[in-house]
Scaffold this motif. Structure first.
Motif, PDB file in Angstrom:
ATOM      1  N   VAL A   1       0.841  -1.199   0.000  1.00 56.63           N
ATOM      2  CA  VAL A   1       0.000   0.000   0.000  1.00 56.63           C
ATOM      3  C   VAL A   1       0.875   1.247   0.000  1.00 56.63           C
ATOM      4  O   VAL A   1       0.654   2.190  -0.785  1.00 56.63           O
ATOM      5  N   PHE A   2       1.898   1.252   0.836  1.00 61.21           N
ATOM      6  CA  PHE A   2       2.756   2.434   0.932  1.00 61.21           C
ATOM      7  C   PHE A   2       3.598   2.624  -0.323  1.00 61.21           C
ATOM      8  O   PHE A   2       3.970   3.752  -0.651  1.00 61.21           O
ATOM      9  N   ALA A   3       3.890   1.535  -1.023  1.00 60.50           N
ATOM     10  CA  ALA A   3       4.595   1.673  -2.300  1.00 60.50           C
ATOM     11  C   ALA A   3       3.720   2.429  -3.293  1.00 60.50           C
ATOM     12  O   ALA A   3       4.207   3.307  -4.030  1.00 60.50           O
ATOM     13  N   ARG A   4       2.430   2.125  -3.309  1.00 59.55           N
ATOM     14  CA  ARG A   4       1.521   2.824  -4.222  1.00 59.55           C
ATOM     15  C   ARG A   4       1.358   4.292  -3.848  1.00 59.55           C
ATOM     16  O   ARG A   4       1.076   5.130  -4.709  1.00 59.55           O
TER      17      ARG A   4
ATOM     18  N   GLY B   1       3.804   6.075  -2.681  1.00 54.56           N
ATOM     19  CA  GLY B   1       5.073   6.740  -2.912  1.00 54.56           C
ATOM     20  C   GLY B   1       5.889   7.023  -1.667  1.00 54.56           C
ATOM     21  O   GLY B   1       6.722   7.943  -1.669  1.00 54.56           O
ATOM     22  N   VAL B   2       5.690   6.223  -0.595  1.00 55.34           N
ATOM     23  CA  VAL B   2       6.418   6.486   0.647  1.00 55.34           C
ATOM     24  C   VAL B   2       7.214   5.285   1.143  1.00 55.34           C
ATOM     25  O   VAL B   2       7.879   5.371   2.174  1.00 55.34           O
ATOM     26  N   VAL B   3       7.164   4.162   0.428  1.00 50.39           N
ATOM     27  CA  VAL B   3       7.784   2.952   0.967  1.00 50.39           C
ATOM     28  C   VAL B   3       9.303   3.094   1.066  1.00 50.39           C
ATOM     29  O   VAL B   3       9.925   2.545   1.996  1.00 50.39           O
ATOM     30  N   GLU B   4       9.930   3.827   0.145  1.00 43.27           N
ATOM     31  CA  GLU B   4      11.384   3.976   0.222  1.00 43.27           C
ATOM     32  C   GLU B   4      11.793   4.755   1.464  1.00 43.27           C
ATOM     33  O   GLU B   4      12.780   4.408   2.129  1.00 43.27           O
ATOM     34  N   ARG B   5      11.041   5.794   1.786  1.00 42.54           N
ATOM     35  CA  ARG B   5      11.367   6.577   2.985  1.00 42.54           C
ATOM     36  C   ARG B   5      11.140   5.754   4.240  1.00 42.54           C
ATOM     37  O   ARG B   5      11.909   5.862   5.202  1.00 42.54           O
TER      38      ARG B   5
ATOM     39  N   TRP C   1       5.225   6.077  15.304  1.00 44.58           N
ATOM     40  CA  TRP C   1       5.348   7.531  15.189  1.00 44.58           C
ATOM     41  C   TRP C   1       6.071   7.909  13.893  1.00 44.58           C
ATOM     42  O   TRP C   1       5.753   8.924  13.261  1.00 44.58           O
ATOM     43  N   ARG C   2       7.040   7.068  13.483  1.00 46.02           N
ATOM     44  CA  ARG C   2       7.785   7.360  12.263  1.00 46.02           C
ATOM     45  C   ARG C   2       6.921   7.109  11.024  1.00 46.02           C
ATOM     46  O   ARG C   2       6.991   7.865  10.046  1.00 46.02           O
ATOM     47  N   VAL C   3       6.101   6.056  11.042  1.00 46.27           N
ATOM     48  CA  VAL C   3       5.156   5.813   9.953  1.00 46.27           C
ATOM     49  C   VAL C   3       4.265   7.037   9.770  1.00 46.27           C
ATOM     50  O   VAL C   3       4.066   7.527   8.647  1.00 46.27           O
ATOM     51  N   GLU C   4       3.738   7.536  10.875  1.00 46.48           N
ATOM     52  CA  GLU C   4       2.857   8.699  10.810  1.00 46.48           C
ATOM     53  C   GLU C   4       3.602   9.935  10.317  1.00 46.48           C
ATOM     54  O   GLU C   4       3.057  10.732   9.535  1.00 46.48           O
TER      55      GLU C   4
END
Length: 355
Positions: free
Chosen positions: A52-55, A57-61, A95-98
């Protein structure tokens, strides 16, 4: 009036916000807290959540901020038994995910509005109006309650939260420093009396997330979480006199709860994540399931907002996700039973919840 009002800025609400914003849908996100937290809470993303996060655009971070391939270091009655590699997934503090999701939202022109507590909800044929504790009103075509297990939105809608909650705390938790304890492993000490303590290093911090069976006082009552109680539990199960826990930044108790909302839709208002279902933590499925709820709800809302005659797509959200929630409660309860049995065996423990 905006298109979608999201109540709650945990992983579920922020995921929903990112998905909608990427589709160009106007939205607002309200949160009753005064600002972001820095608590580890749910600390793992599974492959489905990462997809989901890859779609978005945040999975790399997130991958850069987290850690893969964490090894469980197992002790029994203070003796090191073995090391067990974990399955695919990413260790990362909630907290970092958020934080990563908020930054993504900010880049899309959306910011969380803190200090906004919902005290009333009314609906009409074309929209929803939320009343805030300061007297303001916010209107939207649709609204989503992503505000956790104690959801104000669910309560205001009068949706039953069916199931049960144990009266006594099952576990105490916290974020603490443990100078001198190696950060290369997730340390798990269990004892033949059934007790135990675990310290998991949270990436990007000097802290460990501590989980332990509660200490009991002279009357057999659970002791409230504190640094002093954590130290006594650590000394009892780990037996490492050179390690002194320090700098607690989060102290909490967890009660085993198995509950789900009777429905996930009330007119133009929807529930997602812990607002719709709360379950045992075995298997680490909570945050990940909320993220998948958000993905499904974003898809349904985007279709409904696409034009006349498309609101029937909203029925698909509940039809899809309510059975998932029911199965999740049964599954995680069984996983929890396996974990509680496994910790009494040398070299076994939390990985039994992944079977």
């Amino acid at each position: 009036m905006t298109d979608v009002l999201i109540v709650g800025s945990g992983p579920t609400g922020l995921t929903l916000g990112c998905d909608l914003a990427l589709r160009g849908i106007p939205l607002r996100i309200l949160d009753r807290r005064s600002g972001p937290h820095r608590e580890s809470r749910g600390k793992g993303l599974d492959p489905a959540g990462l997809e989901v996060f890859a779609r978005l655009g945040v999975v790399e971070r997130m991958s850069a901020a987290g850690r893969r391939g964490v090894v469980l270091r197992k002790y029994f009655d203070r003796v090191h038994i073995k090391d067990t590699p974990t399955a695919d997934g990413l260790l990362i503090g909630q907290w970092r995910v958020e934080e990563v999701l908020r930054e993504r939202l900010a880049g899309l022109g959306v910011h969380v509005e803190y200090g906004a507590r919902i005290v009333g909800i009314s609906q009409g044929p074309t929209g929803v109006t939320a009343r805030l504790s300061d007297g303001r009103e916010v209107s939207a075509r649709f609204a989503a309650g992503c505000d956790g297990g104690h959801s104000a939105v669910r309560g205001l809608l009068g949706i039953p939260f069916e199931g049960h909650t144990e009266e006594a705390p099952t576990m105490v938790l916290g974020d603490v420093a443990a100078p001198g304890l190696g950060r290369g492993h997730w340390h798990q000490w269990f004892s033949s009396d059934g007790g135990g303590i675990m310290l998991c290093p949270i990436p990007g911090t000097d802290s460990f997330q501590l989980q332990a069976a509660p200490e009991q006082d002279g009357r057999g009552e659970p002791v409230a979480p504190s640094l002093e109680s954590f130290q006594r539990l650590f000394d009892r199960h780990a037996g490492l006199p050179g390690i002194r826990l320090a700098h607690p930044t989060w102290l909490s108790s967890w009660r085993s709860t198995v509950r789900m909302a009777a429905r996930m839709r009330e007119g133009r208002v929807f529930l997602a994540g812990d607002a719709a279902h709360v379950h045992p933590i075995a298997g680490g499925l909570g945050m990940n399931t909320g993220v998948r709820d958000a993905e499904a709800l974003a898809r349904a809302l985007a279709t409904a907002l696409g034009g006349p005659g498309t609101e029937g797509s909203l029925d698909a959200y509940e039809a899809q996700r309510l059975p998932v929630a029911a199965a999740l409660l049964t599954d995680t309860a069984q996983r929890m039973e396996r974990v509680m049995a496994a910790v009494r065996e040398p070299g076994r423990g939390t990985e039994a919840g992944l079977d």
